[in-house]
Design a protein around this motif. Structure first.
Motif, PDB file in Angstrom:
ATOM      1  N   GLY A  42       0.811  -1.206   0.000  1.00  0.00           N
ATOM      2  CA  GLY A  42       0.000   0.000   0.000  1.00  0.00           C
ATOM      3  C   GLY A  42       0.850   1.264   0.000  1.00  0.00           C
ATOM      4  N   LEU A  43       1.940   1.257   0.789  1.00  0.00           N
ATOM      5  CA  LEU A  43       2.824   2.421   0.822  1.00  0.00           C
ATOM      6  C   LEU A  43       3.490   2.663  -0.527  1.00  0.00           C
ATOM      7  CD1 LEU A  43       4.526   1.891   4.317  1.00  0.00           C
ATOM      8  CD2 LEU A  43       2.798   3.616   3.700  1.00  0.00           C
ATOM      9  N   LEU A  44       3.935   1.592  -1.189  1.00  0.00           N
ATOM     10  CA  LEU A  44       4.590   1.739  -2.494  1.00  0.00           C
ATOM     11  C   LEU A  44       3.605   2.238  -3.546  1.00  0.00           C
ATOM     12  CD1 LEU A  44       6.891  -1.442  -2.589  1.00  0.00           C
ATOM     13  CD2 LEU A  44       7.522   0.913  -2.014  1.00  0.00           C
ATOM     14  N   GLN A  45       2.375   1.761  -3.519  1.00  0.00           N
ATOM     15  CA  GLN A  45       1.376   2.208  -4.489  1.00  0.00           C
ATOM     16  C   GLN A  45       1.047   3.697  -4.288  1.00  0.00           C
ATOM     17  OE1 GLN A  45      -1.830  -0.548  -3.923  1.00  0.00           O
ATOM     18  NE2 GLN A  45      -0.987  -2.074  -5.338  1.00  0.00           N
ATOM     19  N   ASN A  46       0.935   4.121  -3.045  1.00  0.00           N
ATOM     20  CA  ASN A  46       0.693   5.546  -2.787  1.00  0.00           C
ATOM     21  C   ASN A  46       1.868   6.395  -3.275  1.00  0.00           C
ATOM     22  OD1 ASN A  46      -1.794   5.062  -1.622  1.00  0.00           O
ATOM     23  ND2 ASN A  46      -0.936   4.871   0.444  1.00  0.00           N
ATOM     24  N   ALA A  47       3.088   5.879  -3.039  1.00  0.00           N
ATOM     25  CA  ALA A  47       4.272   6.618  -3.511  1.00  0.00           C
ATOM     26  C   ALA A  47       4.279   6.712  -5.033  1.00  0.00           C
ATOM     27  CB  ALA A  47       5.539   5.932  -3.009  1.00  0.00           C
ATOM     28  N   ALA A  48       3.882   5.614  -5.707  1.00  0.00           N
ATOM     29  CA  ALA A  48       3.843   5.632  -7.176  1.00  0.00           C
ATOM     30  C   ALA A  48       2.844   6.662  -7.679  1.00  0.00           C
ATOM     31  CB  ALA A  48       3.488   4.233  -7.697  1.00  0.00           C
ATOM     32  N   LYS A  49       1.708   6.802  -7.055  1.00  0.00           N
ATOM     33  CA  LYS A  49       0.705   7.784  -7.471  1.00  0.00           C
ATOM     34  C   LYS A  49       1.239   9.210  -7.316  1.00  0.00           C
ATOM     35  CE  LYS A  49      -3.255   4.847  -6.316  1.00  0.00           C
ATOM     36  NZ  LYS A  49      -4.449   4.681  -5.430  1.00  0.00           N
ATOM     37  N   LEU A  50       1.931   9.459  -6.210  1.00  0.00           N
ATOM     38  CA  LEU A  50       2.474  10.800  -5.997  1.00  0.00           C
ATOM     39  C   LEU A  50       3.553  11.143  -7.018  1.00  0.00           C
ATOM     40  CD1 LEU A  50       2.754  10.846  -2.094  1.00  0.00           C
ATOM     41  CD2 LEU A  50       1.092  12.067  -3.519  1.00  0.00           C
ATOM     42  N   VAL A  51       4.417  10.155  -7.336  1.00  0.00           N
ATOM     43  CA  VAL A  51       5.479  10.411  -8.317  1.00  0.00           C
ATOM     44  C   VAL A  51       4.878  10.640  -9.701  1.00  0.00           C
ATOM     45  CG1 VAL A  51       7.479   9.404  -9.477  1.00  0.00           C
ATOM     46  CG2 VAL A  51       7.219   9.175  -6.999  1.00  0.00           C
ATOM     47  N   ILE A  52       3.879   9.868 -10.084  1.00  0.00           N
ATOM     48  CA  ILE A  52       3.224  10.050 -11.396  1.00  0.00           C
ATOM     49  C   ILE A  52       2.626  11.448 -11.492  1.00  0.00           C
ATOM     50  CG2 ILE A  52       1.274   9.310 -12.815  1.00  0.00           C
ATOM     51  CD1 ILE A  52       1.841   6.438 -11.853  1.00  0.00           C
ATOM     52  N   ARG A  53       1.987  11.894 -10.416  1.00  0.00           N
ATOM     53  CA  ARG A  53       1.400  13.234 -10.433  1.00  0.00           C
ATOM     54  C   ARG A  53       2.490  14.307 -10.557  1.00  0.00           C
ATOM     55  NH1 ARG A  53      -2.245  14.455  -5.422  1.00  0.00           N
ATOM     56  NH2 ARG A  53      -3.249  12.585  -6.299  1.00  0.00           N
ATOM     57  N   THR A  66      13.364  15.026 -12.406  1.00  0.00           N
ATOM     58  CA  THR A  66      12.215  14.845 -11.513  1.00  0.00           C
ATOM     59  C   THR A  66      12.260  13.488 -10.823  1.00  0.00           C
ATOM     60  OG1 THR A  66      10.865  16.288 -12.913  1.00  0.00           O
ATOM     61  CG2 THR A  66       9.707  14.823 -11.393  1.00  0.00           C
ATOM     62  N   VAL A  67      12.622  12.449 -11.594  1.00  0.00           N
ATOM     63  CA  VAL A  67      12.719  11.096 -11.001  1.00  0.00           C
ATOM     64  C   VAL A  67      13.801  11.058  -9.946  1.00  0.00           C
ATOM     65  CG1 VAL A  67      13.310   8.693 -11.481  1.00  0.00           C
ATOM     66  CG2 VAL A  67      11.781   9.938 -13.016  1.00  0.00           C
ATOM     67  N   SER A  68      14.939  11.729 -10.228  1.00  0.00           N
ATOM     68  CA  SER A  68      16.029  11.746  -9.257  1.00  0.00           C
ATOM     69  C   SER A  68      15.633  12.481  -7.996  1.00  0.00           C
ATOM     70  CB  SER A  68      17.272  12.400  -9.887  1.00  0.00           C
ATOM     71  OG  SER A  68      18.330  12.471  -8.947  1.00  0.00           O
ATOM     72  N   ILE A  69      14.990  13.637  -8.161  1.00  0.00           N
ATOM     73  CA  ILE A  69      14.564  14.413  -6.982  1.00  0.00           C
ATOM     74  C   ILE A  69      13.519  13.648  -6.183  1.00  0.00           C
ATOM     75  CG2 ILE A  69      13.393  16.516  -6.237  1.00  0.00           C
ATOM     76  CD1 ILE A  69      14.684  17.939  -8.643  1.00  0.00           C
ATOM     77  N   MET A  90      16.404   6.175 -13.618  1.00  0.00           N
ATOM     78  CA  MET A  90      16.518   5.624 -12.267  1.00  0.00           C
ATOM     79  C   MET A  90      16.763   6.746 -11.285  1.00  0.00           C
ATOM     80  SD  MET A  90      18.865   2.245 -12.899  1.00  0.00           S
ATOM     81  CE  MET A  90      18.454   1.070 -14.200  1.00  0.00           C
ATOM     82  N   SER A  91      16.213   6.590 -10.100  1.00  0.00           N
ATOM     83  CA  SER A  91      16.398   7.629  -9.094  1.00  0.00           C
ATOM     84  C   SER A  91      17.812   7.608  -8.536  1.00  0.00           C
ATOM     85  CB  SER A  91      15.384   7.450  -7.955  1.00  0.00           C
ATOM     86  OG  SER A  91      15.573   6.181  -7.335  1.00  0.00           O
ATOM     87  N   ARG A  92      18.465   6.424  -8.543  1.00  0.00           N
ATOM     88  CA  ARG A  92      19.818   6.292  -8.019  1.00  0.00           C
ATOM     89  C   ARG A  92      20.636   5.424  -8.973  1.00  0.00           C
ATOM     90  NH1 ARG A  92      18.657   4.957  -1.603  1.00  0.00           N
ATOM     91  NH2 ARG A  92      17.289   6.764  -1.198  1.00  0.00           N
ATOM     92  N   PRO A  93      21.089   6.003 -10.049  1.00  0.00           N
ATOM     93  CA  PRO A  93      21.867   5.220 -11.023  1.00  0.00           C
ATOM     94  C   PRO A  93      23.126   4.668 -10.373  1.00  0.00           C
ATOM     95  CG  PRO A  93      21.173   7.308 -11.956  1.00  0.00           C
ATOM     96  CD  PRO A  93      20.881   7.397 -10.506  1.00  0.00           C
ATOM     97  N   GLY A  94      23.448   3.422 -10.657  1.00  0.00           N
ATOM     98  CA  GLY A  94      24.665   2.804 -10.137  1.00  0.00           C
ATOM     99  C   GLY A  94      24.541   2.291  -8.728  1.00  0.00           C
ATOM    100  N   SER A  95      23.372   2.376  -8.089  1.00  0.00           N
ATOM    101  CA  SER A  95      23.210   1.893  -6.722  1.00  0.00           C
ATOM    102  C   SER A  95      23.303   0.377  -6.682  1.00  0.00           C
ATOM    103  CB  SER A  95      21.857   2.354  -6.165  1.00  0.00           C
ATOM    104  OG  SER A  95      21.635   1.783  -4.908  1.00  0.00           O
ATOM    105  N   ALA A  96      23.921  -0.109  -5.613  1.00  0.00           N
ATOM    106  CA  ALA A  96      24.099  -1.568  -5.492  1.00  0.00           C
ATOM    107  C   ALA A  96      22.789  -2.284  -5.248  1.00  0.00           C
ATOM    108  CB  ALA A  96      25.069  -1.863  -4.354  1.00  0.00           C
TER     109      ALA A  96
END
Length: 457
Positions: A42-53, A66-69, A90-96
């Motif tokens: 549920g938390l991830l889905q809410n986060a996805a909606k906010l990022v899409i907006r 915008t994705v990085s921020i 990606m929000s964090r390119p190169g992240s392990a």
């Protein structure tokens, strides 16, 4: 093979505790995993909606920024954005901790579907858990994936922390041992008590204050030991009485026999000693007969043949059979006999009337009176034998049905000396018929015995 109850109880408790713990751990882990997965999803889905907006409100050339921020603002989450034209952000390119999302999954979301690693079983390397959502922006289709950085709870939680497993086992084993000791200790006391009873020691007092089945058992054993002690005392008194009653006439017979061997005795003295020997022999015979009668009554194989008898007629025959005894003392016999029929064993019941009548004759002075009454009502038939004899002292009245009990030996003549078994036999026969016997007596006024027989259809 486990032979001790202590070990059996300990093992059973150990198995039950650990099986219960394993079952409860499995149930709890399954419930906990589902609840936690639902919450994270549920938390991830809410986060996805906010990022899409947020993306939809920015310029197209600023999508990567915008994705990085948005990824920096969303602590504990990573963002993956795929366009239908092949671009990816990606929000964090190169992240392990980057999650490898398959092209098949990306295509599924771009086509308008939805994705959740909590519900869809796939080969994506996203152990943390992720969700995917599709949207359109500036005429293009996009697929946004939001992944949790914090580890997702495992699919199957371990039952125990093995670093502390041995500590748990030791503590639980110690507690189980204490519980087993608590349960087994009363049984050990009971076992020791029964061994003492088996060895003939009846001074047993089990101090077990539990109110459960073991407490009831301990109380029953203590009561049983008390009753056995009473029976042992009665047995010893019985043996002593029998030995005395046998030894006394035997001593007399032996003494008179030695006297008869003297040549100086005249004919009258010799006949006198012979009569005494005969009397003592009859006394032994009566004792033997009564002992055999009591043994037969006490056994489970005593012959008992109930039939319908005329009670008043049986009492008349008993009075006639005893005529030489009461006529010799000039006793007045009064009969008040109603016609009564009962179901009883005729031979045994005849002995009851004989014993009671002989006792009345024995202890009634010459010229006295004996009254025999038979009556009935709706429930019972009643026989009463009353005399005007010497009576029974108050201190003796509670013991007259005991075997070998003699109320007052000083009042018995040699002719009427008894062995203390007559009333014991009477009581036993009356009990075998399901009847009740009672008496009332006063010193120098007389005694009345009353027998109540229940009337059977």
């Amino acid at each position: 093979m486990i032979r001790t109850l202590y070990m059996r109880i300990a093992i059973v408790i150990f198995i039950v505790v650990w099986c219960s713990l394993a079952l409860s751990s499995f149930t709890f882990s399954h419930y906990y995993r589902n609840q936690l997965n639902n919450r994270v999803e549920g938390l991830l889905q809410n986060a996805a909606k906010l990022v899409i907006r947020l993306i939809q409100e920015t310029e197209t050339q600023q999508i990567a920024q915008t994705v990085s921020i948005a990824g920096k603002l969303s602590r504990g989450q990573e963002l993956y954005l795929y366009a239908e034209t092949g671009e990816s952000y990606m929000s964090r390119p190169g992240s392990a901790s980057n999650c490898a999302i398959s092209g098949e999954t990306v295509r599924l979301v771009l086509d308008g579907g939805s994705y959740s690693s909590f519900r869809n079983e796939g080969g994506d390397a996203c152990p943390q858990g992720s969700v995917g959502a599709s949207f359109e922006y500036a005429g293009k289709k996009y697929a946004l994936f939001v992944t949790a950085v914090t580890p997702n709870p495992p699919r199957k939680l371990d039952f125990f922390d093995f670093r502390n497993l041995w500590t748990i086992i030791l503590i639980s084993t110690f507690l189980i041992a204490l519980a087993a000791v608590y349960l087994v200790r009363p049984l050990k006391k009971i076992t020791a008590a029964t061994e003492k009873i088996a060895g003939g020691d009846f001074d047993v007092r089990l101090q077990i204050n539990q109110k459960d089945e073991l407490g009831v058992l301990a109380s029953s054993i203590t009561h049983m030991a008390g009753e056995l002690k009473k029976m042992e005392k009665m047995r010893q008194e019985f043996v002593t009485s029998v030995s005395h009653d046998i030894q006394t006439p035997l001593t007399s017979i032996r003494g008179f026999s030695k006297l008869l061997q003297q040549d100086t005795l005249d004919r009258e003295e010799r006949l006198g000693y012979l009569k005494l020997i005969e009397s003592e022999s009859e006394r032994l015979s009566r004792l033997s007969e009564n002992l055999l009668k009591l043994a037969s009554l006490d056994s489970e194989h005593h012959p008992h043949h109930p039939k319908t008898i005329q009670l008043d007629e049986q009492l008349r025959r008993a009075v006639v059979a005893s005529e030489p005894l009461w006529a010799g003392k000039k006793l007045d016999i009064e009969l008040e006999l109603d016609s009564v029929r009962i179901v009883a064993d005729e031979d045994s019941l005849s002995q009851v009337w004989t014993n009671l009548l002989h006792n009345a004759i024995k202890f009634t002075p010459s010229g006295g009176r004996i009254t025999i009454t038979v009556g009935r009502d709706e429930k019972q038939a009643t026989v009463s034998i009353a005399d005007t004899g010497i009576g029974i002292a108050p201190e003796d009245q509670g013991h007259i049905f005991r075997r070998f009990y003699k109320a007052d030996a000083s009042r018995q003549t040699s002719e009427w000396s008894g062995n203390g078994l007559g009333l014991a036999i009477v009581k036993k026969i009356v009990d075998l018929h399901g009847a009740k016997i009672s008496f009332s007596s006063a010193v120098n006024e007389g005694t009345t015995f009353v027998v109540h027989f229940p009337l059977k259809s």
